[in-house]
Design an enzyme around this catalytic site. Structure first.
Site, PDB file in Angstrom:
ATOM      1  CG  ASP A  82     -12.898  -8.618  20.183  1.00  0.00           C
ATOM      2  OD1 ASP A  82     -13.376  -7.543  19.757  1.00  0.00           O
ATOM      3  OD2 ASP A  82     -11.763  -9.178  19.588  1.00  0.00           O
ATOM      4  CG  ASP A 130     -12.774  -3.999  20.163  1.00  0.00           C
ATOM      5  OD1 ASP A 130     -13.953  -4.805  19.803  1.00  0.00           O
ATOM      6  OD2 ASP A 130     -11.684  -4.298  19.546  1.00  0.00           O
ATOM      7  CG  ASN A 150      -9.079  -7.801  19.358  1.00  0.00           C
ATOM      8  OD1 ASN A 150      -8.668  -8.389  18.521  1.00  0.00           O
ATOM      9  ND2 ASN A 150      -9.919  -6.775  19.708  1.00  0.00           N
ATOM     10  CB  THR A 162     -16.462  -4.096  17.569  1.00  0.00           C
ATOM     11  OG1 THR A 162     -16.517  -4.247  19.063  1.00  0.00           O
ATOM     12  CG2 THR A 162     -17.568  -3.032  17.313  1.00  0.00           C
ATOM     13  CG  PHE A 187      -9.375 -12.001  14.651  1.00  0.00           C
ATOM     14  CD1 PHE A 187      -8.617 -13.056  14.972  1.00  0.00           C
ATOM     15  CD2 PHE A 187     -10.237 -11.430  15.579  1.00  0.00           C
ATOM     16  CE1 PHE A 187      -8.559 -13.852  16.513  1.00  0.00           C
ATOM     17  CE2 PHE A 187     -10.207 -12.146  17.144  1.00  0.00           C
ATOM     18  CZ  PHE A 187      -9.383 -13.127  17.320  1.00  0.00           C
ATOM     19  CG  ASN A 188     -14.342  -9.571  14.684  1.00  0.00           C
ATOM     20  OD1 ASN A 188     -13.381  -9.680  15.592  1.00  0.00           O
ATOM     21  ND2 ASN A 188     -14.555  -8.246  14.608  1.00  0.00           N
ATOM     22  CG  HIS A 221     -10.471  -2.946  12.010  1.00  0.00           C
ATOM     23  ND1 HIS A 221     -10.188  -3.366  10.538  1.00  0.00           N
ATOM     24  CD2 HIS A 221      -9.193  -3.125  12.439  1.00  0.00           C
ATOM     25  CE1 HIS A 221      -8.911  -3.662  10.422  1.00  0.00           C
ATOM     26  NE2 HIS A 221      -8.357  -3.679  11.536  1.00  0.00           N
ATOM     27  CG  ASP A 222     -13.608  -3.041  16.329  1.00  0.00           C
ATOM     28  OD1 ASP A 222     -13.709  -3.486  15.338  1.00  0.00           O
ATOM     29  OD2 ASP A 222     -13.115  -3.502  17.315  1.00  0.00           O
TER      30      ASP A 222
HETATM   31  C1  BDR Z   1     -10.905  -6.910  13.775  1.00  0.00           C
HETATM   32  O1  BDR Z   1     -10.184  -7.692  14.809  1.00  0.00           O
HETATM   33  C2  BDR Z   1      -9.701  -7.098  15.874  1.00  0.00           C
HETATM   34  O2  BDR Z   1      -8.103  -7.225  15.668  1.00  0.00           O
HETATM   35  C3  BDR Z   1     -10.092  -5.751  15.755  1.00  0.00           C
HETATM   36  O3  BDR Z   1     -10.317  -5.384  17.229  1.00  0.00           O
HETATM   37  C4  BDR Z   1     -11.613  -5.786  14.814  1.00  0.00           C
HETATM   38  O4  BDR Z   1     -12.520  -5.928  15.252  1.00  0.00           O
HETATM   39  C5  BDR Z   1     -10.255  -6.771  12.800  1.00  0.00           C
HETATM   40  O5  BDR Z   1     -10.163  -7.920  12.004  1.00  0.00           O
HETATM   41 CA    CA Z   2     -12.800  -5.974  17.975  1.00  0.00          CA
END
Ligand code: BDR
Ligand code: CA
Length: 317
Positions: A14, A19, A43, A128, A169-170, A243-244
């Site tokens: 996303d 990402d 996102n 991701t 979030f994910n 993160h990703d």
């Molecule tokens: C995740 O949420 C998004 O903001 C980032 O792309 C990452 O995958 C982190 O919580």
């Molecule tokens: Ca992401």
């Protein structure tokens, strides 16, 4: 890993600044063979995530990689979007070339099903963003589980959350889809916030990006500027956690992340905790067998060496 045949990968995402770096890491790594990209809301709206994935491919002249449009919203519940972190476009910051190639004429789930079926060997799926595309695929086509070597996903946490105090979030964005995947029997590796908060783009890392004599390095440095401002404003981070790309590095170096097999579930009904991952780190639920390899320790120096080497390889090609 060097010496072996490259790992075939389907990348569900996303984009999103981190990402985007993960896509570039995959493209710049000879150990990975990127079969295609599927997109999801997260996102930003899925239309923007698709355009962003395509703009990243256009930046590096790799519009030959097929892109399939995925879910516009979760399997159940309300739509959550992360524009408050990633900006209006979902990938705000430097100008990027616009796509010149259309997405494929298949939904993400049809595309994933076809690639998995046609591949001569099981395929690694990297996720991701929210788990919606994979949740829908495995709910509708459970016979495909054996075609997936493993799913490596960024999501959840052994500790605190970010979108809510307890939920990452994910996993917040589509807990029902994650629940399908957690119960699927597919080998799973979870890269949660507890791990990705060790992957900080410090000023020294951003300087190494800026110093690269090409657009890939300079663009990533500018993305880190936008992303870093969001992280400072919302979560008081001095440097943004990237993160990703942590989902890709285990395919390049098996020792860069330390793992522990655990039972993992996701909260579907909590009053305050919907989307929170429950990770049984210390075997407190002995009736529940481990179903996920959970990432715990990151060798951050090695991580950045791998990411920056791939970006430089890609930009110099
Ligand atoms: C995740 O949420 C998004 O903001 C980032 O792309 C990452 O995958 C982190 O919580
Ligand atoms: Ca992401």
């Amino acid at each position: 890993m060097s010496g072996d045949a490259p790992t075939p990968v389907l990348f569900d995402c996303d984009p999103g600044h981190d990402d985007a770096v993960a896509i570039l890491l995959a493209l710049g790594s000879p150990d990975v063979r990127l079969l295609g990209i599927t997109t999801c809301f997260g996102n930003c709206a899925v239309e923007d995530a698709t355009r962003n994935a395509q703009r990243v491919l256009a930046l590096v002249g790799r519009e030959d990689v097929p892109v399939a449009v995925g879910a516009a919203g979760p399997m159940r519940g309300e739509l959550a979007l992360g524009n408050y972190v990633h900006g209006v476009s979902g990938l705000d910051g430097p100008d990027l070339p616009e796509p010149t190639v259309a997405p494929v004429d298949e939904t993400a789930t049809d595309f994933l099903a076809r690639c998995l079926t046609e591949s001569p060997e099981p395929v690694t799926v990297v996720v991701t963003g929210p788990m919606t595309n994979l949740g829908e695929l495995l709910a509708e086509r459970p016979e495909l589980t054996g075609r997936i070597r493993e799913i490596i996903f960024m999501g959840g946490s052994t500790e605190r959350g970010n979108h809510t105090p307890t939920a990452e979030f994910n996993t917040f964005a589509d807990p029902e889809a994650l629940d399908v995947v957690l119960r699927s029997g597919v080998p799973l590796r979870m890269v949660g916030l507890n791990l990705t908060h060790q992957a900080l783009a410090t000023p020294e890392v951003v300087e190494r990006m800026s110093a690269m004599p090409h657009d890939v390095g300079r663009t990533c440095a500018a993305w880190m500027g936008f992303f870093g401002d969001s992280y400072e404003r919302i979560w008081e981070f001095a440097a943004p956690p990237v993160h990703d790309p942590c989902t890709i590095v285990p395919l390049l170096d098996p020792d860069v992340i330390g793992w522990r097999n655990c039972f993992v579930a996701v909260e579907l009904d909590g009053t305050w905790t919907r989307g929170t991952t429950v990770v049984d780190l210390f075997d407190r639920l002995p009736d529940h067998e481990p179903n996920v390899a959970v990432a715990l320790e990151l060798d951050a120096e090695r991580y950045w060496d791998l990411v920056l080497a791939a970006l430089d390889r890609l930009g110099s090609a």
